[in-house]
Design an enzyme around this catalytic site. Structure first.
Site, PDB file in Angstrom:
ATOM      1  N   HIS A 277       0.982   3.606  -6.645  1.00 23.56           N
ATOM      2  CA  HIS A 277       0.441   3.298  -5.235  1.00 23.56           C
ATOM      3  C   HIS A 277       0.220   1.787  -5.114  1.00 23.56           C
ATOM      4  O   HIS A 277       0.302   0.983  -6.056  1.00 23.56           O
ATOM      5  CB  HIS A 277      -1.169   3.897  -5.491  1.00 23.56           C
TER       6      HIS A 277
ATOM      7  N   ASN B 236      -6.182  11.351  -1.625  1.00 23.53           N
ATOM      8  CA  ASN B 236      -6.414  10.341  -2.820  1.00 23.53           C
ATOM      9  C   ASN B 236      -7.867   9.965  -2.701  1.00 23.53           C
ATOM     10  O   ASN B 236      -8.177   9.094  -1.597  1.00 23.53           O
ATOM     11  CB  ASN B 236      -5.374   9.367  -2.836  1.00 23.53           C
TER      12      ASN B 236
ATOM     13  N   LYS C  92      -9.189   7.923  -4.530  1.00 22.07           N
ATOM     14  CA  LYS C  92      -9.225   6.452  -4.945  1.00 22.07           C
ATOM     15  C   LYS C  92     -10.463   6.544  -5.857  1.00 22.07           C
ATOM     16  O   LYS C  92     -11.092   7.369  -6.439  1.00 22.07           O
ATOM     17  CB  LYS C  92      -9.189   5.282  -3.513  1.00 22.07           C
TER      18      LYS C  92
ATOM     19  N   GLU D 176       4.423   4.852   2.047  1.00 20.39           N
ATOM     20  CA  GLU D 176       3.006   4.434   2.471  1.00 20.39           C
ATOM     21  C   GLU D 176       3.164   2.759   2.783  1.00 20.39           C
ATOM     22  O   GLU D 176       3.009   1.748   1.869  1.00 20.39           O
ATOM     23  CB  GLU D 176       2.058   4.293   1.496  1.00 20.39           C
TER      24      GLU D 176
ATOM     25  N   GLY E  41      -6.087   8.967   2.151  1.00 27.38           N
ATOM     26  CA  GLY E  41      -7.103   8.169   1.493  1.00 27.38           C
ATOM     27  C   GLY E  41      -8.351   8.541   2.150  1.00 27.38           C
ATOM     28  O   GLY E  41      -9.083   9.641   1.632  1.00 27.38           O
TER      29      GLY E  41
ATOM     30  N   GLU F 212      -2.053   0.001  -4.279  1.00 24.51           N
ATOM     31  CA  GLU F 212      -3.181  -0.862  -4.951  1.00 24.51           C
ATOM     32  C   GLU F 212      -2.957  -1.002  -6.506  1.00 24.51           C
ATOM     33  O   GLU F 212      -3.636  -1.875  -6.801  1.00 24.51           O
ATOM     34  CB  GLU F 212      -4.512   0.100  -4.676  1.00 24.51           C
TER      35      GLU F 212
ATOM     36  N   GLY G 223      -5.523   1.929   4.915  1.00 25.53           N
ATOM     37  CA  GLY G 223      -7.172   1.743   5.053  1.00 25.53           C
ATOM     38  C   GLY G 223      -7.432   0.756   6.216  1.00 25.53           C
ATOM     39  O   GLY G 223      -8.149   0.111   6.375  1.00 25.53           O
TER      40      GLY G 223
ATOM     41  N   SER H  48      -3.484   5.539   6.907  1.00 26.14           N
ATOM     42  CA  SER H  48      -4.361   5.598   7.995  1.00 26.14           C
ATOM     43  C   SER H  48      -3.990   7.018   8.594  1.00 26.14           C
ATOM     44  O   SER H  48      -4.144   7.049  10.064  1.00 26.14           O
ATOM     45  CB  SER H  48      -4.126   4.628   9.004  1.00 26.14           C
TER      46      SER H  48
HETATM   47  P1  PGA Z   1      -5.610   5.809   3.744  1.00 26.32           P
HETATM   48  O1  PGA Z   1      -5.151   5.497   2.377  1.00 26.32           O
HETATM   49  O2  PGA Z   1      -5.512   7.099   4.251  1.00 26.32           O
HETATM   50  O3  PGA Z   1      -7.254   5.301   3.619  1.00 26.32           O
HETATM   51  O4  PGA Z   1      -5.141   4.649   4.865  1.00 26.32           O
HETATM   52  C1  PGA Z   1      -3.917   6.241   2.107  1.00 26.32           C
HETATM   53  C2  PGA Z   1      -3.457   6.072   0.988  1.00 26.32           C
HETATM   54  O5  PGA Z   1      -3.765   4.622   0.052  1.00 26.32           O
HETATM   55  O6  PGA Z   1      -2.860   6.723   0.253  1.00 26.32           O
END
Ligand code: PGA
Length: 237
Positions: free
Chosen positions: A95, A8, A10, A163, A222, A97, A169, A201
């Site tokens: 997601h 992803n 983003k 998640e 991500g 976010e 992140g 992560s």
């Molecule tokens: P990250 O994001 O790997 O940067 O922690 C994962 C995600 O939001 O799908």
């Protein structure tokens, strides 16, 4: 079940990022794609470019969100049909976010999943608890109710990605037993056919342990999906 390793991007990536994508394409070996489906979800501005770049490779492309309607007066939104037209076969929805920045409810996520099915796409539905919910001992009940509220009534492809919000992140991941516990719950709730991913992560250094957990059928990545080297490190783990 074939694993799904999904990236992803983003809100990251300009045209020059095509070079990373092409590098990933060159790195992939037949055994990588025998064992794993590989999905890259770039920002929609890059989707058609990467669809072209993916020619001749098994890498799949996906969207990061869609509107629940097919077309119309919805400034700034993108429909499932548009994603399909641009070469996507899957799309992330719900997601954390999006839930946080755009106030997306489970009902909205469900409508998006149904729109994806109408357009022939697989819905990658994200769920996960906040730190506060985990500390209060409510992680399982929160995730169960997100899944219950977000699942489409239509038939079509569904992938569910667990998640934890506090792991995204941050470099933190849950104890492996906690991931295992949540995936058991999801397996009970969703049955044997649905691929269950873990996200938050994931890196080359922890991917092997995470992907060895029973009922973890892949990862949603991500930050570490942004360079071919890091993403390939996860795929080859
Ligand atoms: P990250 O994001 O790997 O940067 O922690 C994962 C995600 O939001 O799908």
């Amino acid at each position: 079940m074939k694993r799904l390793i999904a990236g992803n991007w983003k809100m990251n990536g300009l045209r020059q990022s095509r070079a990373e994508f092409l590098l990933l394409k060159r790195k992939l070996q037949p055994q990588d794609t025998d064992l794993n489906d590989i999905l890259v979800c770039p920002p929609s501005t890059l989707l058609m470019h990467l669809t072209e770049d993916a020619q001749g490779s098994p890498i799949k492309l996906g969207g990061q969100d869609c509107h629940h309607k097919e077309s119309g007066a919805h400034t700034g939104d993108i429909s499932a049909e548009m994603l399909a037209d641009a070469g996507a076969s899957m799309c992330i929805i719900g997601h954390s976010e999006r839930r946080r920045d755009h106030g997306e409810s489970n009902e909205a996520v469900r409508a998006k999943a149904e729109a994806l099915h109408r357009a022939g796409l697989t819905a990658v539905i994200c769920v996960g608890e906040t730190r506060y919910e985990r500390e209060a001992g409510n992680a399982v009940s929160v995730v169960k109710s997100q899944v219950h509220g977000s699942m489409p009534s239509t038939t079509g492809g569904v992938v569910v990605s667990y998640e934890p919000v506090w792991a995204i992140g941050t470099g933190l991941i849950p104890a492996l037993e906690d991931i295992e516990e949540m995936h058991e719950v999801l397996r009970d709730q969703l049955g044997p056919q649905v691929r269950l991913l873990y996200g938050g992560s994931v890196k080359a250094s922890n991917a092997k342990d995470i992907l060895s957990i029973p009922d973890v059928n892949g990862a949603l990545v991500g930050g570490a999906s942004l360079t071919a080297e890091d993403f390939y490190g996860i795929i080859s783990a």
